[in-house]
Design a protein around this motif. Structure first.
Motif, PDB file in Angstrom:
ATOM      1  N   GLY A 177       0.813  -1.215   0.000  1.00  0.00           N
ATOM      2  CA  GLY A 177       0.000   0.000   0.000  1.00  0.00           C
ATOM      3  C   GLY A 177       0.846   1.265   0.000  1.00  0.00           C
ATOM      4  O   GLY A 177       0.315   2.373  -0.098  1.00  0.00           O
ATOM      5  N   PHE A 178       2.154   1.113   0.149  1.00  0.00           N
ATOM      6  CA  PHE A 178       3.017   2.293   0.118  1.00  0.00           C
ATOM      7  C   PHE A 178       3.236   2.760  -1.317  1.00  0.00           C
ATOM      8  O   PHE A 178       3.211   1.974  -2.262  1.00  0.00           O
ATOM      9  CB  PHE A 178       4.373   2.009   0.775  1.00  0.00           C
ATOM     10  CG  PHE A 178       4.355   2.154   2.272  1.00  0.00           C
ATOM     11  CD1 PHE A 178       3.859   3.307   2.882  1.00  0.00           C
ATOM     12  CD2 PHE A 178       4.857   1.147   3.100  1.00  0.00           C
ATOM     13  CE1 PHE A 178       3.846   3.442   4.264  1.00  0.00           C
ATOM     14  CE2 PHE A 178       4.847   1.278   4.479  1.00  0.00           C
ATOM     15  CZ  PHE A 178       4.333   2.424   5.057  1.00  0.00           C
ATOM     16  N   SER A 179       3.494   4.050  -1.445  1.00  0.00           N
ATOM     17  CA  SER A 179       3.647   4.673  -2.754  1.00  0.00           C
ATOM     18  C   SER A 179       5.004   4.358  -3.378  1.00  0.00           C
ATOM     19  O   SER A 179       5.916   3.855  -2.718  1.00  0.00           O
ATOM     20  CB  SER A 179       3.536   6.183  -2.586  1.00  0.00           C
ATOM     21  OG  SER A 179       4.645   6.638  -1.846  1.00  0.00           O
ATOM     22  N   VAL A 207      -8.575  -4.562  -9.353  1.00  0.00           N
ATOM     23  CA  VAL A 207      -7.165  -4.930  -9.465  1.00  0.00           C
ATOM     24  C   VAL A 207      -6.340  -3.702  -9.094  1.00  0.00           C
ATOM     25  O   VAL A 207      -6.532  -2.619  -9.646  1.00  0.00           O
ATOM     26  CB  VAL A 207      -6.810  -5.370 -10.900  1.00  0.00           C
ATOM     27  CG1 VAL A 207      -5.304  -5.531 -11.047  1.00  0.00           C
ATOM     28  CG2 VAL A 207      -7.516  -6.678 -11.235  1.00  0.00           C
ATOM     29  N   VAL A 208      -5.459  -3.873  -8.125  1.00  0.00           N
ATOM     30  CA  VAL A 208      -4.533  -2.794  -7.784  1.00  0.00           C
ATOM     31  C   VAL A 208      -3.212  -3.116  -8.465  1.00  0.00           C
ATOM     32  O   VAL A 208      -2.646  -4.191  -8.244  1.00  0.00           O
ATOM     33  CB  VAL A 208      -4.315  -2.698  -6.255  1.00  0.00           C
ATOM     34  CG1 VAL A 208      -3.347  -1.576  -5.913  1.00  0.00           C
ATOM     35  CG2 VAL A 208      -5.638  -2.514  -5.537  1.00  0.00           C
ATOM     36  N   LYS A 209      -2.743  -2.215  -9.295  1.00  0.00           N
ATOM     37  CA  LYS A 209      -1.490  -2.478 -10.007  1.00  0.00           C
ATOM     38  C   LYS A 209      -0.293  -2.218  -9.096  1.00  0.00           C
ATOM     39  O   LYS A 209      -0.313  -1.284  -8.303  1.00  0.00           O
ATOM     40  CB  LYS A 209      -1.395  -1.575 -11.231  1.00  0.00           C
ATOM     41  CG  LYS A 209      -2.352  -1.976 -12.333  1.00  0.00           C
ATOM     42  CD  LYS A 209      -1.966  -1.280 -13.607  1.00  0.00           C
ATOM     43  CE  LYS A 209      -2.710  -1.948 -14.760  1.00  0.00           C
ATOM     44  NZ  LYS A 209      -2.090  -1.617 -16.030  1.00  0.00           N
ATOM     45  N   ALA A 233      -2.588 -10.956 -11.044  1.00  0.00           N
ATOM     46  CA  ALA A 233      -3.883 -10.337 -11.339  1.00  0.00           C
ATOM     47  C   ALA A 233      -4.110 -10.174 -12.836  1.00  0.00           C
ATOM     48  O   ALA A 233      -5.085  -9.545 -13.228  1.00  0.00           O
ATOM     49  CB  ALA A 233      -3.979  -8.993 -10.638  1.00  0.00           C
ATOM     50  N   ASN A 234      -3.238 -10.768 -13.636  1.00  0.00           N
ATOM     51  CA  ASN A 234      -3.376 -10.630 -15.084  1.00  0.00           C
ATOM     52  C   ASN A 234      -3.396  -9.164 -15.522  1.00  0.00           C
ATOM     53  O   ASN A 234      -4.074  -8.795 -16.471  1.00  0.00           O
ATOM     54  CB  ASN A 234      -4.653 -11.324 -15.539  1.00  0.00           C
ATOM     55  CG  ASN A 234      -4.390 -12.145 -16.781  1.00  0.00           C
ATOM     56  OD1 ASN A 234      -3.314 -12.009 -17.390  1.00  0.00           O
ATOM     57  ND2 ASN A 234      -5.333 -12.966 -17.165  1.00  0.00           N
ATOM     58  N   ALA A 235      -2.677  -8.345 -14.800  1.00  0.00           N
ATOM     59  CA  ALA A 235      -2.622  -6.926 -15.155  1.00  0.00           C
ATOM     60  C   ALA A 235      -1.531  -6.740 -16.211  1.00  0.00           C
ATOM     61  O   ALA A 235      -0.528  -7.456 -16.194  1.00  0.00           O
ATOM     62  CB  ALA A 235      -2.286  -6.095 -13.914  1.00  0.00           C
ATOM     63  N   THR A 236      -1.749  -5.795 -17.104  1.00  0.00           N
ATOM     64  CA  THR A 236      -0.713  -5.554 -18.106  1.00  0.00           C
ATOM     65  C   THR A 236       0.458  -4.856 -17.423  1.00  0.00           C
ATOM     66  O   THR A 236       0.286  -3.962 -16.604  1.00  0.00           O
ATOM     67  CB  THR A 236      -1.221  -4.655 -19.249  1.00  0.00           C
ATOM     68  OG1 THR A 236      -1.912  -3.573 -18.656  1.00  0.00           O
ATOM     69  CG2 THR A 236      -2.119  -5.420 -20.188  1.00  0.00           C
ATOM     70  N   VAL A 237       1.649  -5.310 -17.770  1.00  0.00           N
ATOM     71  CA  VAL A 237       2.841  -4.698 -17.177  1.00  0.00           C
ATOM     72  C   VAL A 237       3.810  -4.381 -18.302  1.00  0.00           C
ATOM     73  O   VAL A 237       3.828  -5.063 -19.325  1.00  0.00           O
ATOM     74  CB  VAL A 237       3.546  -5.649 -16.185  1.00  0.00           C
ATOM     75  CG1 VAL A 237       2.741  -5.791 -14.921  1.00  0.00           C
ATOM     76  CG2 VAL A 237       3.805  -7.014 -16.794  1.00  0.00           C
ATOM     77  N   SER A 238       4.618  -3.362 -18.094  1.00  0.00           N
ATOM     78  CA  SER A 238       5.669  -3.144 -19.074  1.00  0.00           C
ATOM     79  C   SER A 238       6.946  -3.712 -18.468  1.00  0.00           C
ATOM     80  O   SER A 238       7.242  -3.494 -17.293  1.00  0.00           O
ATOM     81  CB  SER A 238       5.806  -1.664 -19.408  1.00  0.00           C
ATOM     82  OG  SER A 238       6.482  -0.992 -18.388  1.00  0.00           O
ATOM     83  N   MET A 239       7.627  -4.518 -19.267  1.00  0.00           N
ATOM     84  CA  MET A 239       8.824  -5.185 -18.762  1.00  0.00           C
ATOM     85  C   MET A 239      10.046  -4.541 -19.405  1.00  0.00           C
ATOM     86  O   MET A 239      10.115  -4.404 -20.623  1.00  0.00           O
ATOM     87  CB  MET A 239       8.782  -6.677 -19.102  1.00  0.00           C
ATOM     88  CG  MET A 239       7.596  -7.424 -18.509  1.00  0.00           C
ATOM     89  SD  MET A 239       7.641  -7.587 -16.702  1.00  0.00           S
ATOM     90  CE  MET A 239       8.709  -9.020 -16.519  1.00  0.00           C
ATOM     91  N   SER A 240      10.992  -4.180 -18.564  1.00  0.00           N
ATOM     92  CA  SER A 240      12.179  -3.534 -19.092  1.00  0.00           C
ATOM     93  C   SER A 240      13.210  -4.611 -19.452  1.00  0.00           C
ATOM     94  O   SER A 240      13.635  -5.396 -18.594  1.00  0.00           O
ATOM     95  CB  SER A 240      12.699  -2.552 -18.031  1.00  0.00           C
ATOM     96  OG  SER A 240      14.021  -2.242 -18.277  1.00  0.00           O
ATOM     97  N   GLU A 241      13.553  -4.652 -20.696  1.00  0.00           N
ATOM     98  CA  GLU A 241      14.456  -5.668 -21.250  1.00  0.00           C
ATOM     99  C   GLU A 241      15.766  -5.723 -20.453  1.00  0.00           C
ATOM    100  O   GLU A 241      16.391  -4.694 -20.207  1.00  0.00           O
ATOM    101  CB  GLU A 241      14.731  -5.277 -22.718  1.00  0.00           C
ATOM    102  CG  GLU A 241      15.687  -6.175 -23.460  1.00  0.00           C
ATOM    103  CD  GLU A 241      14.957  -7.371 -24.073  1.00  0.00           C
ATOM    104  OE1 GLU A 241      13.862  -7.165 -24.621  1.00  0.00           O
ATOM    105  OE2 GLU A 241      15.508  -8.484 -23.994  1.00  0.00           O
TER     106      GLU A 241
END
Ligand code: WT7
Length: 656
Positions: A177-179, A207-209, A233-241
């Motif tokens: 829950g922290f920012s 869904v909380v990302k 949660a099947n949330a879309t994520v951007s993955m850094s190569e």
């Protein structure tokens, strides 16, 4: 600190409570400790030789790679325990059970908020931990490295903690829950190499990302080389190569077995950040053997955990309660642990009671703020469910008012289950003042007596014991194995925060009084720390967040009594020239604090003022602000006030 302004602290807030509940006879008969005489004998034994007392218990309860020969070395604040011993915490929490019938016993019964379930036996847990530990090693994590865990309440949280312990890495869990801001500070403070997170999690039906907050945090955290993302949660994520990889991919090729890395007793098992009375959170460091002994021993003494128990501690792993009592303690004893992902009232206010009924929970541990919430919702919700599996109820995190305590006992425990109110702190590592449920008669609202080996006393400013009935400062004057060893990277602050008030004694920051029977009644913090719904926050931390907002000139934050949360946050704010107070500005400031720290720190009220009351030396007079926030007339000595006109303007301007 309130202490420098002596009259600020009111110690007389707890009313006299006359009710006493002896332990149920049937409970005592089968309890680990079934008689107060045993408490007395153990306490005497500890007093006469603390090292020998805890040494014997550490031999009995922990698995050692190399037995220690010396139990206790040195005095507070430099006491060290079991120093020449070597162990690995996971051998106590997992391996030892694998050679017994427990190997196929449920270690973790997990329930997601949408209702999905996973059960991990001890054997399965061992394999998951082994694979992830090997995975961490493959990423270059070595003994002594810090790994940051920013995870929701999913089995991966426990698995990752134990995997770190397996290879001698120090975990630092950051509450999900922290920012991003708060996460970044903690990552940088520990210099973590790897961050473990999830795509997101379910809470209140949404869904909380999570991963996106990590991306944000890592814009300013150059120490991090790899990010592991658990899919939840099947949330879309951007993955850094090159930097980010999925948990499932990391472990896919890893063997189940990972050799445990033995560490010396004092090796840092984890760092956990908590709020202090300055703006910067404290990285509380816990060692391995002493902490683990505290977790295991108090799970046995205070919760009476046995092989038959299904234990549910509702705390998130982001807090110390989740470390000690959702992971290390109950697993060390081989209990079955229930873990729940979501919100307590989701989808309906009976979610907790439904979980207790469904999994036959026998011992349940939660916070007063939750109990007060349930109390307000009425008895119909728990009455829908069969709670007869319960045999013990626990409370932690803040003072529990007698009304909530009685409701808990009557409505949830059906007057059958002992209620244990446990006082402790992030720094103390495990319970310190608490009943032994089969032995100690309980009184609603009292944490009762210090555990055997814990030397607590209540003293005045000068360090003299105060008489029964009178309030004072709660201190611990002898070492105990599960105390924090230092603050990460800041030994000086550790000494200053806890050992400068009374040299050689640990200052808890709490006020307390003892009654005629020697029972302790905790009255709450005496410093600038507030306890909001069982979560500890520094008023200065919230103030720093507020003054970082463009509109704000000055801010002072105080706590005010709240019937459910215990304490609500009230922020007194002066705005920069040209900015006019308005509900829109107030809302934007609340949102700003959420962004900077997390939603738990969002002020309940913002009160605009022309100026803040200060002493002639420039200190904000919080006492006045507290009175004002609580709707009381300002009391006490105003002679040090810089400008009496300020008080008048505060009275007038107290609308939002
Ligand atoms: C502060 C510590 C203990 C783990 C969760 C909180 C307050 C805690 C009680 C209790 C009265 C309590 C104290 C303490 N507190 N338990 N049973 N009765 N007050 O850990 O976040 O480090 O907070 O919580 O004020 O100093 P924490």
């Amino acid at each position: 600190m309130a202490k420098t302004q002596g009259s600020e602290t009111s110690f007389d807030s707890v009313l006299q409570e006359e009710r006493v509940f002896p332990p149920p006879k049937s409970f005592s008969e089968s309890a680990w400790i079934g008689d107060l005489d045993i408490w007395r004998r153990l306490s005497d034994e500890a007093r006469s030789d603390r090292g020998a007392f805890f040494g014997k218990l550490a031999q009995e309860l922990l698995v050692w790679r190399r037995p220690f020969t010396k139990a206790l070395e040195g005095k507070l604040p430099d006491a060290r325990w079991f120093v020449d011993g070597e162990l690995n915490a996971t051998e106590t929490c997992i391996d030892r059970h694998l050679s017994t019938w427990r190997r196929n016993k449920a270690a973790i019964i997990w329930e997601g908020e949408p209702g999905d379930e996973r059960v991990l036996t001890y054997n399965e847990l061992a394999r998951e931990v082994g694979r992830f530990a090997n995975g961490l090693r493959s990423l270059g994590v070595e003994k002594g490295d810090r790994v940051c865990l920013y995870l929701p309440m999913i089995p991966e949280a426990a698995i990752a903690m134990l995997a770190c312990a397996r290879i001698g890495a120090t975990h630092t869990v950051v509450f999900a829950g922290f920012s991003a801001e708060a996460l970044r500070d903690r990552i940088n403070d520990t210099g973590a190499k790897v961050v473990v997170t999830a795509d997101g999690f379910f809470r209140k039906g949404n869904v909380v990302k999570l991963k996106s907050a990590v991306d944000e945090a890592l814009k300013g955290a150059p120490c991090v080389r790899k990010v592991v993302v658990a899919r939840r949660a099947n949330a879309t994520v951007s993955m850094s190569e090159g930097r980010d990889l999925f948990w499932q991919d990391l472990v896919a090729e890893q063997p189940d077995v990972c050799k445990a890395e033995p560490v010396w007793s004092e090796h840092p098992l984890f760092v956990l950040y908590t709020s202090g009375s300055t703006g910067k959170p404290k990285g509380v460091v816990h060692g391995t053997a002493g902490f683990l002994l505290g977790a295991a021993l108090t799970s046995r003494w205070v919760f009476d955990l046995k092989d038959e128990d299904t234990w549910w501690c509702t705390a998130d792993v982001g807090w110390v309660t989740g470390h000690t009592y959702a992971v290390y303690g109950p697993l060390a004893l081989g209990a079955t642990v229930v873990m729940y992902e979501g919100a307590p009232l989701s989808p309906a206010p009976d979610r907790f009671w439904r979980i207790i009924e469904k999994h036959h929970v026998t011992a349940f541990y939660t916070a007063p703020t939750a109990i007060r919430t349930f109390l307000r919702l009425g008895t119909s919700w728990p009455e829908k469910h069969d709670l007869s599996s319960l045999r013990l109820l626990g409370s932690v995190g803040e003072p529990i008012n007698p009304e909530a305590w009685m409701w808990y006992r009557e409505v949830i425990g059906k007057n059958r289950c002992p209620v244990v109110d446990t006082w402790w702190q992030t720094e103390t590592g495990a319970a310190m003042i608490a009943p032994l449920p089969g032995a100690t008669p309980t009184k609603p609202g009292s944490a009762t007596l210090p555990l055997p080996g814990i030397s607590a006393r209540i003293v005045d400013e000068g360090g003299k014991d105060v008489p029964a009935g009178k309030g004072g400062y709660l201190v611990i004057d002898e070492p105990w194995p599960w105390m924090s060893r230092t603050l990460y990277g800041d030994r000086e602050r550790f000494l200053k925060s806890y050992f400068s008030q009374y040299p050689g004694w640990y200052t808890t920051g709490d006020g307390a009084r003892q009654d005629e029977d020697g029972y302790f009644w905790i009255m709450g913090r005496v410093d600038d720390v507030i306890n909001v719904a069982g979560h500890r926050l520094g008023t200065m931390e919230i103030e720093s967040a507020l003054v970082a907002a463009d509109d704000v000139a000055e801010a002072a934050v105080v706590g005010t009594p709240d019937p459910v949360k215990g304490t609500a946050i009230v922020a007194f704010v002066t705005l920069r020239q040209g900015v006019a107070p308005s509900p829109v500005v107030a809302d934007s400031l609340r949102a700003h604090v959420s962004r900077e720290i997390g939603a738990i720190a969002r002020p309940d009220q913002i009160r605009f003022a022309d100026a803040l009351p200060k002493t002639r030396s420039g200190k904000i007079m919080r006492r006045f602000l507290r009175d004002l926030a609580a709707g009381r007339e300002a009391q006490g000595d105003m002679s040090t006030l810089e400008d009496i006109g300020v008080l008048a303007s505060l009275h007038e301007g107290d609308e939002e």
